[in-house]
Design a protein around this motif. Structure first.
Motif, PDB file in Angstrom:
ATOM      1  N   ALA A   1      -5.268  -1.104  -6.651  1.00 42.83           N
ATOM      2  CA  ALA A   1      -6.545  -0.808  -6.346  1.00 42.83           C
ATOM      3  C   ALA A   1      -6.960   0.770  -7.134  1.00 42.83           C
ATOM      4  O   ALA A   1      -8.114   0.913  -7.266  1.00 42.83           O
ATOM      5  CB  ALA A   1      -6.602  -1.065  -5.002  1.00 42.83           C
ATOM      6  N   ASP A   2      -5.673   1.334  -7.020  1.00 42.89           N
ATOM      7  CA  ASP A   2      -5.863   2.950  -7.345  1.00 42.89           C
ATOM      8  C   ASP A   2      -5.529   3.161  -8.780  1.00 42.89           C
ATOM      9  O   ASP A   2      -5.402   4.342  -9.187  1.00 42.89           O
ATOM     10  CB  ASP A   2      -5.338   3.689  -6.420  1.00 42.89           C
ATOM     11  N   GLY A   3      -5.508   2.162  -9.444  1.00 43.06           N
ATOM     12  CA  GLY A   3      -5.086   2.264 -10.974  1.00 43.06           C
ATOM     13  C   GLY A   3      -4.059   1.093 -11.434  1.00 43.06           C
ATOM     14  O   GLY A   3      -3.323   0.504 -10.488  1.00 43.06           O
ATOM     15  N   THR A   4      -3.430   1.257 -12.552  1.00 40.42           N
ATOM     16  CA  THR A   4      -2.335   0.406 -13.053  1.00 40.42           C
ATOM     17  C   THR A   4      -1.132   0.823 -12.134  1.00 40.42           C
ATOM     18  O   THR A   4      -0.919   1.930 -11.589  1.00 40.42           O
ATOM     19  CB  THR A   4      -2.020   0.668 -14.425  1.00 40.42           C
ATOM     20  N   GLN A   5      -0.262  -0.217 -12.097  1.00 38.20           N
ATOM     21  CA  GLN A   5       0.943  -0.091 -11.270  1.00 38.20           C
ATOM     22  C   GLN A   5       2.091   0.784 -11.680  1.00 38.20           C
ATOM     23  O   GLN A   5       2.276   1.068 -12.712  1.00 38.20           O
ATOM     24  CB  GLN A   5       1.572  -1.608 -11.408  1.00 38.20           C
ATOM     25  N   SER A   6       2.597   1.627 -10.838  1.00 35.10           N
ATOM     26  CA  SER A   6       3.624   2.482 -10.977  1.00 35.10           C
ATOM     27  C   SER A   6       5.047   1.767 -11.182  1.00 35.10           C
ATOM     28  O   SER A   6       4.771   0.474 -11.038  1.00 35.10           O
ATOM     29  CB  SER A   6       3.778   3.437  -9.682  1.00 35.10           C
TER      30      SER A   6
ATOM     31  N   ARG B   1       5.658  -1.937  -9.677  1.00 34.68           N
ATOM     32  CA  ARG B   1       6.061  -3.093 -10.507  1.00 34.68           C
ATOM     33  C   ARG B   1       7.332  -3.723 -10.012  1.00 34.68           C
ATOM     34  O   ARG B   1       7.589  -5.164  -9.856  1.00 34.68           O
ATOM     35  CB  ARG B   1       6.240  -2.760 -11.918  1.00 34.68           C
ATOM     36  N   MET B   2       8.355  -2.992  -9.557  1.00 32.46           N
ATOM     37  CA  MET B   2       9.690  -3.486  -9.079  1.00 32.46           C
ATOM     38  C   MET B   2       9.381  -4.368  -7.586  1.00 32.46           C
ATOM     39  O   MET B   2       9.978  -5.293  -7.459  1.00 32.46           O
ATOM     40  CB  MET B   2      10.704  -2.477  -8.883  1.00 32.46           C
ATOM     41  N   PHE B   3       8.525  -3.626  -6.864  1.00 33.70           N
ATOM     42  CA  PHE B   3       8.158  -4.238  -5.483  1.00 33.70           C
ATOM     43  C   PHE B   3       7.599  -5.634  -5.804  1.00 33.70           C
ATOM     44  O   PHE B   3       8.305  -6.802  -5.004  1.00 33.70           O
ATOM     45  CB  PHE B   3       7.347  -3.389  -4.734  1.00 33.70           C
ATOM     46  N   LEU B   4       6.664  -5.799  -6.763  1.00 34.22           N
ATOM     47  CA  LEU B   4       6.035  -7.056  -7.035  1.00 34.22           C
ATOM     48  C   LEU B   4       7.091  -8.034  -7.765  1.00 34.22           C
ATOM     49  O   LEU B   4       6.881  -9.196  -7.081  1.00 34.22           O
ATOM     50  CB  LEU B   4       4.779  -6.769  -8.007  1.00 34.22           C
TER      51      LEU B   4
ATOM     52  N   GLU C   1       3.163   7.704  -2.730  1.00 40.46           N
ATOM     53  CA  GLU C   1       2.382   8.890  -3.197  1.00 40.46           C
ATOM     54  C   GLU C   1       0.846   8.988  -2.652  1.00 40.46           C
ATOM     55  O   GLU C   1      -0.064   9.528  -2.985  1.00 40.46           O
ATOM     56  CB  GLU C   1       2.400   8.665  -4.686  1.00 40.46           C
ATOM     57  N   LYS C   2       0.732   8.054  -1.590  1.00 41.28           N
ATOM     58  CA  LYS C   2      -0.459   7.803  -0.770  1.00 41.28           C
ATOM     59  C   LYS C   2      -0.765   9.190  -0.388  1.00 41.28           C
ATOM     60  O   LYS C   2      -0.245  10.053   0.492  1.00 41.28           O
ATOM     61  CB  LYS C   2      -0.693   6.983   0.202  1.00 41.28           C
TER      62      LYS C   2
ATOM     63  N   ALA D   1       0.807  -1.255   0.014  1.00 42.80           N
ATOM     64  CA  ALA D   1      -0.062   0.192  -0.036  1.00 42.80           C
ATOM     65  C   ALA D   1       0.835   1.405   0.086  1.00 42.80           C
ATOM     66  O   ALA D   1       0.534   2.288  -0.603  1.00 42.80           O
ATOM     67  CB  ALA D   1      -0.853   0.045   1.227  1.00 42.80           C
ATOM     68  N   PHE D   2       2.062   1.191   0.631  1.00 43.35           N
ATOM     69  CA  PHE D   2       2.696   2.362   0.723  1.00 43.35           C
ATOM     70  C   PHE D   2       4.129   2.475  -0.077  1.00 43.35           C
ATOM     71  O   PHE D   2       4.982   3.189   0.118  1.00 43.35           O
ATOM     72  CB  PHE D   2       3.257   2.461   2.300  1.00 43.35           C
TER      73      PHE D   2
END
Length: 321
Positions: free
Chosen positions: A86-91, A95-98, A22-23, A17-18
């Motif tokens: 959840a808030d749109g496509t991945q930044s 992507r790097m985190f996943l 940019e939350k 989530a964080f």
């Protein structure tokens, strides 16, 4: 899954989530509120986990080490993906985190395929709504140039149907079913705005949801968190039937939130978008309570809808609903 694995899945979801940094502060506050609201579930101290993540006292490696079973590792990754989408496509950061999550959990190429499915769902809302709703727009200019008023009964029906559908999705155990709720809410707002003569984009709709108090990431975390801590999320087969009979797992929040979003959007666009931020928040809070009161009345319809849903076709559902 063990309590330790459940705790680690929730922690990984909070890390996701964080991760992009940019939350908005209001979204952070919603996530904190949710952590406090779910803090008594399954012995997992969510407020502490929330603080540990914000203060960077936990690492991906330590979380991955607690996930022993294949099922737990797969579910942890799926939830992390859905949180990022959840808030749109991945930044790029997401992507790097996943990618790091897949490596840390030792997942194969099929995990990347799940991420692609989630990305496709996240990318659908407004473009698909425009195509689906274009032929059915209710607000048509008259000869005098003023729009006709939308059909009130039809709007009521569409809002109720959307609430029942999302309430049914909340009962399904698959992670993608939970994720589909937000795009469907966005499409509902789009169509209501369009019926009053407004052409909206996804940015406007996200701002509207945030203004009334519906965070995208926080809403997914709350929906999925309740299902996970209630022992439903990730199960198949009998998991659905247990969910249908266990209202402690499903609070009906998706029905009430969707119902409220529809009716508040209707007031907002019918009134020429003149309601203040506080008026929108107050209206949403009041209609959510109304929706919660109606949830028991429509529970049979929600359960019946859940029995007819094919969770394997969630993308098609989002595109065509």
């Amino acid at each position: 899954m063990t309590p330790s694995e459940t705790k680690s899945i929730v922690t990984l979801s909070l890390l996701a989530a964080f991760v992009d940094g940019e939350k908005h502060e209001r979204e952070r506050e919603e996530i904190r509120r949710i952590a406090e609201g779910l803090s008594q579930a399954d012995g997992v101290n969510l407020p502490t986990l929330y603080q540990d993540v914000l203060m960077k006292r936990v690492s991906l490696a330590s979380v991955a080490g607690e996930l022993k079973s294949t099922e737990a590792r797969q579910l942890a990754y799926e939830m992390a993906v859905c949180v990022c989408d959840a808030d749109g496509t991945q930044s790029q950061a997401e992507r790097m985190f996943l990618a790091d999550v897949r490596t840390s959990l030792g997942l194969d190429a099929s995990a990347a395929g799940f991420s692609q499915q989630a990305e496709e769902i996240a990318a659908v809302p407004v473009a698909a709504a425009a195509a689906a709703a274009g032929a059915a727009t209710v607000a048509v200019a008259t000869a005098a140039g003023a729009p006709n008023l939308p059909d009130s009964a039809e709007l009521d029906k569409s809002i109720l149907n959307a609430a029942i559908l999302n309430g049914a999705l909340e009962l399904l155990p698959e992670t993608l079913s939970t994720m589909a709720i937000i795009p469907l809410q966005m499409k509902l707002v789009y169509r209501i705005g369009q019926s009053h003569g407004y052409q909206l984009d996804s940015g406007h709709i996200k701002d509207f949801l945030a203004t009334v108090g519906v965070g995208l990431t926080s809403q997914y975390l709350e929906q999925a968190g309740r299902k996970l801590l209630g022992g439903l999320l990730g199960k198949v087969g009998g998991g659905l039937l247990r969910g249908l009979g266990n209202q402690a797992v499903s609070s009906g929040m998706s029905f009430a939130a969707t119902y409220a979003l529809g009716h508040v959007a209707r007031r907002y666009y019918a009134g020429g978008r003149t309601l203040s931020t506080q008026m929108l928040k107050d209206a949403f809070s009041g209609v959510v309570k109304e929706g919660q009161g109606l949830q028991a009345q429509y529970l049979p319809a929600i359960q019946e809808k859940a029995r007819t849903l094919d969770a394997g076709k969630v993308l098609s559902l989002v595109r065509g609903a």
